[in-house]
Write a protein that holds these residues in place. Structure first.
Motif, mmCIF file in Angstrom:
data_model
loop_
_atom_site.group_PDB
_atom_site.id
_atom_site.type_symbol
_atom_site.label_atom_id
_atom_site.label_comp_id
_atom_site.label_asym_id
_atom_site.label_seq_id
_atom_site.Cartn_x
_atom_site.Cartn_y
_atom_site.Cartn_z
ATOM 1 N N GLN A 1 0.841 -1.187 0.000
ATOM 2 C CA GLN A 1 0.000 0.000 0.000
ATOM 3 C C GLN A 1 0.874 1.234 0.000
ATOM 4 O O GLN A 1 2.039 1.176 0.370
ATOM 5 N N GLY A 2 0.327 2.347 -0.415
ATOM 6 C CA GLY A 2 1.063 3.603 -0.427
ATOM 7 C C GLY A 2 0.420 4.594 -1.375
ATOM 8 O O GLY A 2 -0.730 4.432 -1.787
ATOM 9 N N LEU A 3 1.176 5.610 -1.705
ATOM 10 C CA LEU A 3 0.728 6.587 -2.702
ATOM 11 C C LEU A 3 1.373 6.229 -4.021
ATOM 12 O O LEU A 3 2.532 5.809 -4.068
ATOM 13 N N ILE A 4 0.604 6.380 -5.096
ATOM 14 C CA ILE A 4 1.103 6.021 -6.418
ATOM 15 C C ILE A 4 0.921 7.223 -7.349
ATOM 16 O O ILE A 4 -0.097 7.906 -7.300
ATOM 17 N N PHE A 5 1.936 7.477 -8.142
ATOM 18 C CA PHE A 5 1.983 8.651 -9.004
ATOM 19 C C PHE A 5 2.185 8.204 -10.448
ATOM 20 O O PHE A 5 2.941 7.267 -10.708
ATOM 21 N N VAL A 6 1.522 8.880 -11.377
ATOM 22 C CA VAL A 6 1.704 8.599 -12.795
ATOM 23 C C VAL A 6 1.956 9.917 -13.525
ATOM 24 O O VAL A 6 1.312 10.937 -13.253
ATOM 25 N N SER A 7 2.933 9.881 -14.407
ATOM 26 C CA SER A 7 3.274 11.028 -15.244
ATOM 27 C C SER A 7 4.268 10.533 -16.293
ATOM 28 O O SER A 7 4.650 9.356 -16.291
ATOM 29 N N ARG B 1 1.888 19.656 -16.217
ATOM 30 C CA ARG B 1 0.425 19.596 -16.276
ATOM 31 C C ARG B 1 -0.110 18.180 -16.087
ATOM 32 O O ARG B 1 -1.099 17.963 -15.405
ATOM 33 N N LYS B 2 0.526 17.205 -16.701
ATOM 34 C CA LYS B 2 0.034 15.829 -16.659
ATOM 35 C C LYS B 2 0.758 15.026 -15.574
ATOM 36 O O LYS B 2 1.762 14.367 -15.842
ATOM 37 N N ARG B 3 0.216 15.091 -14.380
ATOM 38 C CA ARG B 3 0.696 14.277 -13.256
ATOM 39 C C ARG B 3 -0.530 13.955 -12.413
ATOM 40 O O ARG B 3 -1.460 14.757 -12.303
ATOM 41 N N HIS B 4 -0.546 12.776 -11.838
ATOM 42 C CA HIS B 4 -1.746 12.318 -11.141
ATOM 43 C C HIS B 4 -1.311 11.439 -9.972
ATOM 44 O O HIS B 4 -0.273 10.781 -10.034
ATOM 45 N N VAL B 5 -2.128 11.419 -8.923
ATOM 46 C CA VAL B 5 -1.807 10.633 -7.727
ATOM 47 C C VAL B 5 -3.046 9.882 -7.257
ATOM 48 O O VAL B 5 -4.175 10.346 -7.437
#
Length: 173
Positions: free
Chosen positions: A88-94, A113-117
């Motif tokens: 488990q944790g925080l996950i980031f996509v970019s 601009r394009k980053r998401h968590v």
């Protein structure tokens, strides 16, 4: 204090950010992925929703609203080369170039601009879908495709030590 669980995260499914944030920072023109994570985990690092509304009366605890501010407090961030099915944790996509090394084991995410968590647990990611205007869950491999038309990288880190998970509808202010 509640612990992070799929049931706790499922309590947010289908909720618009206006249902989650009683501080009234809920405009659809804003990106609310970090904002959702901030409220669900009670993290108020950096810029917060309360600061954005300039209200004289705070309704609920402020929550972080910027992906960068969450990334900065997420320990042990590292790139994922395969989509995990445990942990488990925080996950980031970019885009891969959005992540940079600034020290021997210190990384950051650029202000792009394009980053998401989202919040990751056991192969599933819960996040605020700005396009669908609600909290959703999906497989981590689907989360990797969040930005179609670009090559994406996934980064994951442990839950920040300040995280205090709270189910939807429970106030701990």
């Amino acid at each position: 204090m509640p612990t992070l669980s799929a049931n706790l995260l499922d309590s947010y499914l289908g909720m618009h950010i206006g249902d989650v944030c009683l501080n009234q920072f809920d405009g659809n023109e804003f990106n609310h992925c970090a904002h959702f994570v901030g409220h669900a985990l009670r993290i108020s690092n950096g810029k917060t929703c309360y600061r954005m509304v300039h209200s004289s009366r705070r309704i609920m605890d402020p929550a972080t609203i910027l992906v960068n501010d969450l990334f900065d407090v997420t320990p042990d961030t590292h790139e994922l080369l395969e989509c995990p099915t445990t942990g488990q944790g925080l996950i980031f996509v970019s885009a891969p170039t959005s992540f940079e090394q600034i020290g021997s084991n210190i990384h950051r995410i650029r202000s792009v601009r394009k980053r998401h968590v989202g919040i990751y647990m056991g192969g599933t990611t819960w996040h605020y879908s700005n396009a669908r205007r609600k909290v959703v869950s999906q497989t981590t491999s689907s989360f990797l495709d969040h930005y179609r038309g670009q090559t994406n990288a996934l980064w994951i880190g442990d839950l920040p030590s300040m995280a205090r998970p709270i189910p939807y509808g429970v106030s701990m202010s």
